[in-house]
Scaffold this active site. Structure first.
Site, mmCIF file in Angstrom:
data_model
loop_
_atom_site.group_PDB
_atom_site.id
_atom_site.type_symbol
_atom_site.label_atom_id
_atom_site.label_comp_id
_atom_site.label_asym_id
_atom_site.label_seq_id
_atom_site.Cartn_x
_atom_site.Cartn_y
_atom_site.Cartn_z
ATOM 1 N N LYS A 46 16.326 29.656 8.031
ATOM 2 C CA LYS A 46 16.971 28.573 7.719
ATOM 3 C C LYS A 46 17.450 27.939 6.950
ATOM 4 O O LYS A 46 16.683 28.154 5.407
ATOM 5 C CB LYS A 46 16.964 26.457 7.976
ATOM 6 C CG LYS A 46 15.907 26.159 7.379
ATOM 7 C CD LYS A 46 15.070 25.061 8.335
ATOM 8 C CE LYS A 46 15.940 24.246 8.174
ATOM 9 N NZ LYS A 46 16.080 22.272 8.756
ATOM 10 N N THR A 47 19.030 27.237 5.814
ATOM 11 C CA THR A 47 19.088 27.662 4.682
ATOM 12 C C THR A 47 18.836 27.089 3.501
ATOM 13 O O THR A 47 18.266 25.580 4.046
ATOM 14 C CB THR A 47 20.568 27.137 4.162
ATOM 15 O OG1 THR A 47 21.064 28.184 5.257
ATOM 16 C CG2 THR A 47 21.199 27.516 3.147
ATOM 17 N N ASN A 128 24.472 31.652 1.495
ATOM 18 C CA ASN A 128 24.995 30.689 2.455
ATOM 19 C C ASN A 128 27.079 30.666 1.791
ATOM 20 O O ASN A 128 26.151 30.113 0.948
ATOM 21 C CB ASN A 128 24.185 30.134 3.414
ATOM 22 C CG ASN A 128 25.310 29.472 4.183
ATOM 23 O OD1 ASN A 128 26.590 29.451 4.290
ATOM 24 N ND2 ASN A 128 25.247 28.272 4.807
ATOM 25 N N CYS A 131 29.299 27.281 2.236
ATOM 26 C CA CYS A 131 29.219 25.264 2.232
ATOM 27 C C CYS A 131 30.157 25.217 1.342
ATOM 28 O O CYS A 131 30.646 25.914 0.339
ATOM 29 C CB CYS A 131 27.612 25.356 2.018
ATOM 30 S SG CYS A 131 27.237 26.531 0.846
ATOM 31 N N ASN A 191 29.506 33.375 10.149
ATOM 32 C CA ASN A 191 28.992 32.179 10.271
ATOM 33 C C ASN A 191 30.087 31.484 11.346
ATOM 34 O O ASN A 191 30.630 32.136 11.915
ATOM 35 C CB ASN A 191 29.385 31.159 8.934
ATOM 36 C CG ASN A 191 28.934 30.244 9.115
ATOM 37 O OD1 ASN A 191 28.167 29.843 9.658
ATOM 38 N ND2 ASN A 191 27.647 30.248 7.636
ATOM 39 N N THR A 192 30.306 30.129 11.545
ATOM 40 C CA THR A 192 30.226 29.953 12.565
ATOM 41 C C THR A 192 31.941 29.066 12.139
ATOM 42 O O THR A 192 32.160 29.133 11.708
ATOM 43 C CB THR A 192 29.236 28.237 13.117
ATOM 44 O OG1 THR A 192 29.883 27.455 11.926
ATOM 45 C CG2 THR A 192 28.301 28.166 13.367
ATOM 46 N N GLY A 264 21.153 33.110 16.928
ATOM 47 C CA GLY A 264 21.445 31.906 17.109
ATOM 48 C C GLY A 264 20.849 30.679 17.915
ATOM 49 O O GLY A 264 20.181 30.918 18.392
ATOM 50 N N SER A 265 22.389 30.545 18.355
ATOM 51 C CA SER A 265 22.677 29.825 19.501
ATOM 52 C C SER A 265 21.750 30.010 20.932
ATOM 53 O O SER A 265 20.988 29.160 21.087
ATOM 54 C CB SER A 265 24.142 29.161 20.191
ATOM 55 O OG SER A 265 24.569 29.566 19.071
#
Length: 306
Positions: A46-47, A128, A131, A191-192, A264-265
């Protein structure tokens, strides 16, 4: 015949192309009692940020049709606490560890990577870049800033640097090419996707932040397209990410140009799906009598040009 699933990603040897995706698997070691982590190609944490973050208020995750909406807010213990315990535990697993990092300014990214570079057991850094920065603008939407972040981090990093990019751009190839030219050793796509949902019983947004990031099966075709487009223009390897639920999905990304994939999900819903995806890739290669997964990377291009 047992196919060879190993790949080389920017100099990192992976026993198979399946990685965890940042944000849905904790720091990585927490699920050791649920699945054999040694079977994974690698773990993306995780970030991690410079200082601890509490994250956003609840609710910050919501199930929607064919996907998950989240706005966690980068909750984490901070980089110094990360190297004290999680990193030490991760190193005992025996697979490459890719640490996801985020900051609000160039100096913050650089400082985090400096700290991580002083430690053993970090195989790569994933930036990442989706953000917000100090001006509340997504880092990778500000190309000069993204260049400065990548260049700054490359100066202090002892390991490969991977840029994780947002899909919310007009031209994903231009974004990936910019990352490559700035010195990135690889990219993660994607990313999302920005999204929101409303609870019609309460007339309120389903997330405390109103909007969040969409992941899950519904985004796969769009993320596969991003991988395919970028593969045409860049020379650095790609980690495909977005909606991988089974082995067939992973193979789609690889055929489009991904060297590895991050899940991920699907792993959030059922951690065992990671192992099923690895087995699924192997089964498809067996069925096609293909000796190595490396032979199908970007394979759709070979078929189109035949």
């Amino acid at each position: 015949m047992i196919p060879d699933l190993s790949v080389n990603f920017a100099g990192i040897k992976l026993k198979n192309p399946v990685l965890t995706a940042s944000g849905t698997f904790g720091y990585g070691y927490e699920l050791a009692d649920l699945i054999p982590l040694k079977r994974l190609g690698g773990v993306v944490t995780k970030t991690v940020t410079l200082e601890p973050r509490a994250g956003n208020l609840q609710p910050r995750i919501a199930e929607v049709a064919s996907g998950i909406l989240n706005s966690i807010g980068l909750q984490n213990i901070g980089v110094r606490a990360f190297i004290e315990e999680p990193l030490e535990k991760l190193n005992k697993i025996g697979v490459p560890v890719i640490v996801s990092v985020a900051g609000v300014a160039v100096g913050e990214y650089v400082e985090i990577v400096k700290i991580l570079s002083s430690q053993n057991g970090v195989s790569a850094i994933e930036l990442n870049l989706s953000c917000p920065n100090l001006k509340k603008k997504i880092v990778c939407h500000d190309l000069p800033l993204m260049r400065d972040v990548i260049r700054g981090v490359k100066k202090v990093s002892r390991v490969p640097v991977i840029a994780k990019l947002s899909p919310l751009v007009t031209d994903i190839s231009e974004l990936a090419l910019t990352a490559q030219n700035a010195g990135a050793d690889g990219v993660t796509l994607t990313n999302t996707y920005p999204a929101m949902a409303v609870d019609i019983r309460t007339f309120k947004p389903k997330l405390s932040t109103v909007k969040g990031g969409m992941s899950g099966a519904c985004i796969k075709p769009m993320s596969v397209r991003c991988v395919y487009d970028a593969y045409q223009d860049i020379k650095i390897p790609i980690i495909g990410c977005g909606g991988i639920m089974m082995g067939e999905d992973a193979v789609e990304f690889i055929l489009a140009g991904a060297t590895a994939v991050s899940v991920g999900s699907s792993s959030l819903v059922s951690p065992g799906n990671l192992i099923a995806i690895i087995d699924g890739i192997e089964d498809i290669l067996k069925e096609k009598n293909i000796k190595s997964v490396k032979k199908i990377i970007g394979g759709i291009n070979k078929v189109r040009n035949a």
